[in-house]
Design an enzyme around this catalytic site. Structure first.
Site, PDB file in Angstrom:
ATOM      1  N   LYS A 167      -1.066  11.293 -11.959  1.00 52.68           N
ATOM      2  CA  LYS A 167      -0.850  12.336 -10.949  1.00 52.68           C
ATOM      3  C   LYS A 167      -1.132  11.705  -9.589  1.00 52.68           C
ATOM      4  O   LYS A 167      -1.690  10.602  -9.525  1.00 52.68           O
ATOM      5  CB  LYS A 167      -1.740  13.553 -11.206  1.00 52.68           C
TER       6      LYS A 167
ATOM      7  N   ASN B  84      -9.791  22.910 -21.231  1.00 48.30           N
ATOM      8  CA  ASN B  84      -8.776  21.867 -21.094  1.00 48.30           C
ATOM      9  C   ASN B  84      -7.609  22.100 -22.042  1.00 48.30           C
ATOM     10  O   ASN B  84      -6.446  21.891 -21.675  1.00 48.30           O
ATOM     11  CB  ASN B  84      -9.398  20.476 -21.326  1.00 48.30           C
TER      12      ASN B  84
ATOM     13  N   CYS C 205      -8.321  13.233 -19.535  1.00 50.74           N
ATOM     14  CA  CYS C 205      -8.941  14.400 -20.176  1.00 50.74           C
ATOM     15  C   CYS C 205      -8.029  15.172 -21.108  1.00 50.74           C
ATOM     16  O   CYS C 205      -8.354  15.350 -22.279  1.00 50.74           O
ATOM     17  CB  CYS C 205      -9.474  15.340 -19.104  1.00 50.74           C
TER      18      CYS C 205
ATOM     19  N   ASP D 105     -25.567   1.974 -14.700  1.00 50.84           N
ATOM     20  CA  ASP D 105     -24.406   1.607 -15.500  1.00 50.84           C
ATOM     21  C   ASP D 105     -24.693   0.258 -16.137  1.00 50.84           C
ATOM     22  O   ASP D 105     -25.430  -0.558 -15.576  1.00 50.84           O
ATOM     23  CB  ASP D 105     -23.138   1.527 -14.622  1.00 50.84           C
TER      24      ASP D 105
ATOM     25  N   PHE E 224     -15.839  19.820 -14.948  1.00 56.09           N
ATOM     26  CA  PHE E 224     -14.479  20.360 -14.794  1.00 56.09           C
ATOM     27  C   PHE E 224     -13.754  19.732 -13.599  1.00 56.09           C
ATOM     28  O   PHE E 224     -12.828  20.323 -13.052  1.00 56.09           O
ATOM     29  CB  PHE E 224     -14.534  21.889 -14.636  1.00 56.09           C
TER      30      PHE E 224
ATOM     31  N   ALA F 271       6.362  22.870 -14.186  1.00 54.94           N
ATOM     32  CA  ALA F 271       7.066  22.130 -15.239  1.00 54.94           C
ATOM     33  C   ALA F 271       7.292  20.691 -14.788  1.00 54.94           C
ATOM     34  O   ALA F 271       7.332  20.392 -13.605  1.00 54.94           O
ATOM     35  CB  ALA F 271       8.398  22.804 -15.526  1.00 54.94           C
TER      36      ALA F 271
ATOM     37  N   GLY G 117      -0.859  14.011 -18.392  1.00 52.02           N
ATOM     38  CA  GLY G 117      -1.474  12.743 -18.794  1.00 52.02           C
ATOM     39  C   GLY G 117      -2.917  12.755 -18.333  1.00 52.02           C
ATOM     40  O   GLY G 117      -3.510  13.820 -18.153  1.00 52.02           O
TER      41      GLY G 117
ATOM     42  N   THR H  97     -17.857  14.732 -22.262  1.00 49.62           N
ATOM     43  CA  THR H  97     -17.213  15.731 -23.121  1.00 49.62           C
ATOM     44  C   THR H  97     -17.428  15.358 -24.578  1.00 49.62           C
ATOM     45  O   THR H  97     -16.957  14.326 -25.038  1.00 49.62           O
ATOM     46  CB  THR H  97     -15.709  15.810 -22.799  1.00 49.62           C
TER      47      THR H  97
HETATM   48  C1  UDX Z   1      -8.288  17.803 -15.897  1.00 54.08           C
HETATM   49  C2  UDX Z   1      -8.876  19.202 -15.719  1.00 54.08           C
HETATM   50  O1  UDX Z   1      -8.092  19.923 -14.767  1.00 54.08           O
HETATM   51  C3  UDX Z   1     -10.320  19.116 -15.286  1.00 54.08           C
HETATM   52  O2  UDX Z   1     -10.882  20.420 -15.218  1.00 54.08           O
HETATM   53  C4  UDX Z   1     -11.083  18.299 -16.326  1.00 54.08           C
HETATM   54  O3  UDX Z   1     -12.414  18.165 -15.978  1.00 54.08           O
HETATM   55  C5  UDX Z   1     -10.448  16.923 -16.471  1.00 54.08           C
HETATM   56  O4  UDX Z   1      -9.075  17.079 -16.818  1.00 54.08           O
HETATM   57  P1  UDX Z   1      -7.340  15.875 -14.343  1.00 54.08           P
HETATM   58  O5  UDX Z   1      -7.065  15.134 -15.611  1.00 54.08           O
HETATM   59  O6  UDX Z   1      -7.985  15.152 -13.232  1.00 54.08           O
HETATM   60  O7  UDX Z   1      -8.262  17.154 -14.636  1.00 54.08           O
HETATM   61  O8  UDX Z   1      -5.939  16.401 -13.793  1.00 54.08           O
HETATM   62  P2  UDX Z   1      -5.159  17.760 -13.600  1.00 54.08           P
HETATM   63  O9  UDX Z   1      -4.939  17.997 -12.158  1.00 54.08           O
HETATM   64  O10 UDX Z   1      -5.750  18.858 -14.370  1.00 54.08           O
HETATM   65  O11 UDX Z   1      -3.745  17.350 -14.211  1.00 54.08           O
HETATM   66  C6  UDX Z   1      -3.630  16.844 -15.531  1.00 54.08           C
HETATM   67  C7  UDX Z   1      -2.188  16.512 -15.850  1.00 54.08           C
HETATM   68  O12 UDX Z   1      -1.425  17.698 -15.966  1.00 54.08           O
HETATM   69  C8  UDX Z   1      -1.485  15.657 -14.802  1.00 54.08           C
HETATM   70  O13 UDX Z   1      -0.691  14.678 -15.471  1.00 54.08           O
HETATM   71  C9  UDX Z   1      -0.610  16.647 -14.058  1.00 54.08           C
HETATM   72  O14 UDX Z   1       0.532  16.043 -13.503  1.00 54.08           O
HETATM   73  C10 UDX Z   1      -0.249  17.606 -15.177  1.00 54.08           C
HETATM   74  N1  UDX Z   1       0.096  18.962 -14.716  1.00 54.08           N
HETATM   75  C11 UDX Z   1      -0.839  19.738 -14.096  1.00 54.08           C
HETATM   76  C12 UDX Z   1       1.372  19.469 -14.946  1.00 54.08           C
HETATM   77  O15 UDX Z   1       2.233  18.768 -15.517  1.00 54.08           O
HETATM   78  N2  UDX Z   1       1.649  20.734 -14.548  1.00 54.08           N
HETATM   79  C13 UDX Z   1       0.753  21.545 -13.937  1.00 54.08           C
HETATM   80  O16 UDX Z   1       1.093  22.688 -13.633  1.00 54.08           O
HETATM   81  C14 UDX Z   1      -0.532  21.017 -13.706  1.00 54.08           C
END
Ligand code: UDX
Length: 437
Positions: A316, A204, A256, A35, A146, A248, A253, A122
């Site tokens: 999250k 995504n 990704c 890095d 992923f 829901a 956020g 990505t």
């Molecule tokens: C995501 C993808 O899932 C992953 O495959 C990719 O590599 C990177 O982006 P991540 O951003 O870590 O992963 O979080 P994820 O668990 O997917 O949740 C993303 C957002 O969606 C969070 O804010 C979560 O609260 C929201 N979410 C998720 C919902 O609002 N409802 C759902 O049913 C699922």
């Protein structure tokens, strides 16, 4: 040394890079991770992980003998043939992916001969082909990531699938990358580079679409007296739909979804194609956060001078990541309405502090709830389910809660004396902008 145990280079030790490096080391590879941020490299070399990710710190420390960190590219190039590029590609002002960090890595490899570049960052479809044209001496493999934050180590070790894209001429490089992943047992999807790049963006964007879809369903449920949890359960049992990503709430956020949905929309737009559906996905997500403010106004009338608690700040649970967290928009909107915003998050406070000017931070949920006119559950941290809500009623000036994740049990909260409102949950009536007092 056997082929599948050859040393591996990882370039960029952010979330993806560090998880990838630590997991490859756990699989028995020697890994050199590089890095450009010296302090990060020093901290990691001391065994201190720089991000909050369950199990990661332990993995880094346990594999310290096999896993080394450096700021020098030459240290990787000397030992590793396969180089996993894991630098970030944040959105630019135009909404496209910013490839400047990828480009500077490529520049550093310009003089280099015999390496396989495995792209985990990505990037828009077409990037691999352009790099390959520019640097014909490198073998190029697209290997999109992923991982979900909060379960990244588990996701890495038990992948649903591993996607490996290689174009004609680079098949043996693809084989070498596939061999590294084989012990994990997930299905390996071999394809061309452009398709691999699109699989990542499309996956995504599809998941984000599912979330915006269920959020719109929740909003309609509120109008017709249905319960979105029941609706999602009933829908999810259809194997063609599936149960996941139908929760829901106040929107998605993170690092990704917002970035990749925008990048795919822009990628399409740059080719002259108008990706209409993604416009709606983005707009629904933006408006969903703002509905919470509307709900609060429905109960409290004007929010001026009201003390509103944000329970959870991270995008999250199980992470301190604040990138594109709904709490950022929510706090600013509430402050815009004249509310006094206070907050508690079990791990994200330090990261959040600079990004939430004017917000008062507490080191316990109960402390934050003291004297509050309303609470908004922003992040579904498990400890909020365990909170003594009966005691919380006594502490708050007005026991009102908007559950932005449909995480709490409405009956328990109502029995404790709360006015409870979730997102699209039955028994709460339509949101109203009319003043309640
Ligand atoms: C995501 C993808 O899932 C992953 O495959 C990719 O590599 C990177 O982006 P991540 O951003 O870590 O992963 O979080 P994820 O668990 O997917 O949740 C993303 C957002 O969606 C969070 O804010 C979560 O609260 C929201 N979410 C998720 C919902 O609002 N409802 C759902 O049913 C699922």
């Amino acid at each position: 040394m056997s082929a599948e145990r050859e040393p591996i280079g990882v370039i960029g030790v952010g979330w993806v890079g560090l998880v990838t490096a630590a997991c490859f080391a756990e699989l028995g590879h020697r890994v050199v991770a590089r890095d450009i941020v010296a302090e990060k490299v020093e901290a990691l070399s001391r065994g201190e992980t720089t991000i909050h990710e369950p199990g990661l710190g332990e993995l880094v420390r346990r594999n310290a003998e096999r896993l080394t960190f450096t700021t020098e590219m030459d240290e990787l190039l000397d030992v590793a043939r396969i180089l996993f590029v894991c630098v970030d590609t944040p959105p630019t002002r135009s909404g496209d992916a910013d490839l400047s960090r990828v480009r500077s890595v490529i520049e550093e490899l310009r003089e280099d001969g015999d390496h396989v570049l495995a792209m985990k960052s990505t990037v828009p479809a077409g990037t691999g082909e352009a790099i390959r044209r520019d640097m014909p001496q490198l073998a190029y493999v697209s290997c999109p990531e992923f991982l979900k934050e909060g379960s990244a180590v588990e996701d890495f070790m038990q992948p649903d699938r591993v996607v490996i894209g290689a174009d004609p001429g680079d098949e043996s490089a693809g084989d070498a990358v596939a061999a590294i992943y084989e012990p994990l047992g997930g299905e390996i999807v071999r394809t061309d580079v452009a398709s691999a790049e699109m699989i990542k963006l499309a996956s995504n964007a599809f998941l984000a679409t599912k979330i915006s879809f269920v959020n719109e369903i929740a909003n309609v449920c509120e109008e017709v007296g249905a319960d979105v949890g029941e609706v999602a359960r009933g829908m999810g049992l259809d194997q063609r739909i599936g149960p996941s990503f139908l929760r829901a709430g106040i929107g998605y956020g993170g690092s990704c979804f917002p970035k990749d949905v925008s990048a795919l929309k822009m990628l399409a737009g740059n080719t002259g194609y108008h990706f209409q559906l993604l416009n709606a996905v983005i707009e629904v997500n933006e408006l969903q956060k703002r509905r919470v403010v509307q709900k609060l106004r429905g109960h409290l009338g004007s929010l001026a001078g009201r003390r509103v608690v944000l329970l959870g700040l991270a995008f999250k649970p199980q992470t301190d990541d604040m990138r594109e967290a709904s709490s950022l928009v929510l706090a600013a909107r509430l402050q815009g309405e004249g509310a006094e915003v206070v907050a508690y998050d079990p791990v994200a406070t330090e990261v959040a502090r600079d990004q939430l000017p004017g917000v008062e931070f507490y080191d316990s949920a109960m402390g934050a709830l003291d004297g509050a006119d309303a609470a908004v559950l922003v992040t579904e941290w498990p400890e909020f389910a365990e909170l003594d809500w009966v005691a919380a009623v006594g502490r708050m000036a007005r026991p009102l809660i908007v559950d932005g994740r449909n995480f709490l049990d409405p009956e328990t909260l109502r029995a404790a004396g709360f006015e409870y409102e979730g997102i699209g949950r039955a028994g709460q009536g339509a949101p109203s902008t009319a003043a309640a007092d």
